[in-house]
Design an enzyme around this catalytic site. Structure first.
Site: not given
Ligand SMILES: NC(=O)C1=CN([C@@H]2O[C@H](COP(=O)(O)OP(=O)(O)OC[C@H]3O[C@@H](n4cnc5c(N)ncnc54)[C@H](O)[C@@H]3O)[C@@H](O)[C@H]2O)C=CC1
Ligand SMILES: N[C@@H](CC=O)C(=O)O
Length: 377
Positions: A111, A169, A235, A239, A358
């Protein structure tokens, strides 16, 4: 009747050992979490055959609904979770695992919630290891950070979060090993954000408004659910703080010098309001671009410096202009680059570079953490 999981417990693998069942509770099935579920379901059988490890997803939850199945979810999980009643508690997941005598428990937080972390200690006390792509637990107060580690230690549990920095990574593992082996890390610098990398790599050289490139970054799944988490520098700051704390520094988030790239009128809007008026970013960014010297490009960098043997380091994030012919200036796509300076490596840093954002690479990184824990326990 014998369940699939019970049968697997007995099934001999290619190397004639018993299959070990790892029971997973996955919280959050958005971009990263949803991709992770697909990746696990696709390779579940193969991993069981090759490694003797069966990844059984017995719980999936979003912010409102919970799907439980002790034998593991099927490909119809998305339909099934939407039919569950609204409202659940994490204690229900813990109780379910106990009731069905599920062992080798791992809870995964995919989340972006700032409050879900309040369940971490409950889960650890309930016999779960933890994995998160969510960075919040590692970047709120140092007091919380320490308390969680004490609880993990008391329960003989582990918490892995390789994707907190550099998505898939192998950064945290590298820093951890260097630090543990006594190598003195003196500085870490680079482009920490895959999102900001994508935005500035493209905006600096393409004739498109900033908002158009931001929309592409959102569509590619690079941004945080609220892209202002990226544009504010928060963000990147998170990190930096995750890495600083790996080096046993005790910095707090509010000690980081952060350059915020969101024009003030857009800072207080709701996410939807902001997403509907991203074109208001354009004049601000065009102005930054117009001021660039020839053959220069914009890069948003982070730096951890100072005397890293002391209790606190210096953490800073900022937008800079660099020559297009330097390593930073040559970055492409959503690549992040981390330069790790250490005493033994001197002026030639260890460099880790690759896609820094991604859903696919991040989910793969979380998958890696699951397999790391699965092979250990
Ligand atoms: N997109 C990227 O490249 C990267 C993302 N992240 C991290 O990954 C995590 C997820 O990102 P996304 O998938 O893009 O977000 P998203 O917004 O697409 O998905 C988040 C999900 O969490 C659920 N959620 C929210 N509150 C909740 C709770 N209390 N209990 C259970 N489920 C809950 C939502 O319903 C949704 O299904 C974030 O913390 C982000 O910082 C980390 C590294 C890279
Ligand atoms: N938004 C973040 C995704 C991973 O944490 C980033 O740009 O690095």
């Amino acid at each position: 009747m014998e369940t699939l999981v019970q049968a697997l417990h007995k099934q001999p693998t290619a190397v004639n050992t018993e299959v070990k069942v790892i029971n997973l509770a996955l919280f959050g099935h958005g971009l990263v979490g949803g991709t992770l579920i697909s990746q696990i379901l696709e390779s579940q059988q193969n991993i069981a055959k090759r490694k003797g490890i069966y990844l059984n997803i017995f719980a999936v939850a979003n912010s409102k609904r919970l799907l439980l199945n002790e034998n593991g979810i099927s490909n119809q999980w998305l339909d099934q979770i939407s039919q569950q009643p609204e409202g659940y508690s994490v204690q229900q997941v813990i109780d379910f695992a106990k009731q069905h005598q599920l062992e080798n428990l791992i809870a995964v937080d995919n989340t972006a919630s700032t409050t879900f972390i309040n369940n971490y200690e409950l889960l650890v006390n309930g016999d779960f290891h933890l994995i998160s792509s969510n960075k919040i637990a590692n970047t709120i107060s140092f007091k919380f950070y320490q308390s969680l580690r004490e609880t993990l230690h008391k329960n003989n549990k582990e918490y892995l979060y390789e994707t907190n920095v550099g998505a898939g990574l192998p950064l945290i593992d590298t820093i951890k090993l260097l630090h543990l082996s006594g190598e003195n890390i003196t500085k870490i610098t680079g482009v920490f954000s895959g999102t900001l990398s994508y935005l500035f790599n493209n905006f600096s050289v393409e004739n498109q408004p900033f908002s158009a490139i931001l929309q592409q970054a959102i569509a590619n799944g690079y941004t945080e659910p609220d892209p202002r988490e990226d544009l504010s520098g928060n963000d990147v700051a998170r990190k930096l703080l995750v890495l600083a704390r790996e080096l046993e520094l005790e910095n707090e988030f509010d000690e980081i010098k952060i350059q915020n790239l969101i024009p003030e009128p857009l800072q207080a809007l709701s996410v939807t309001e902001f997403l509907n008026q991203t074109d208001k970013l354009d004049p601000y960014y065009q102005d930054l671009k117009n001021k660039l010297e020839p053959n220069h490009v914009l890069r948003y960098v982070g730096e951890l410096s100072g005397d890293l043997q002391q209790a606190k380091g210096i953490l800073e994030t900022k937008l800079i202009a660099v020559s297009a012919f330097t390593a930073l200036g040559q970055l492409k796509g959503s690549d992040s680059i981390f330069e790790i300076y250490t005493e033994s490596y001197g002026d030639n840093p260890i460099i880790i570079q690759g896609a820094g954002a991604g859903a696919k690479v991040t989910a793969r990184g979380v998958f890696g953490d699951i397999l790391r824990l699965a092979s250990k326990n």
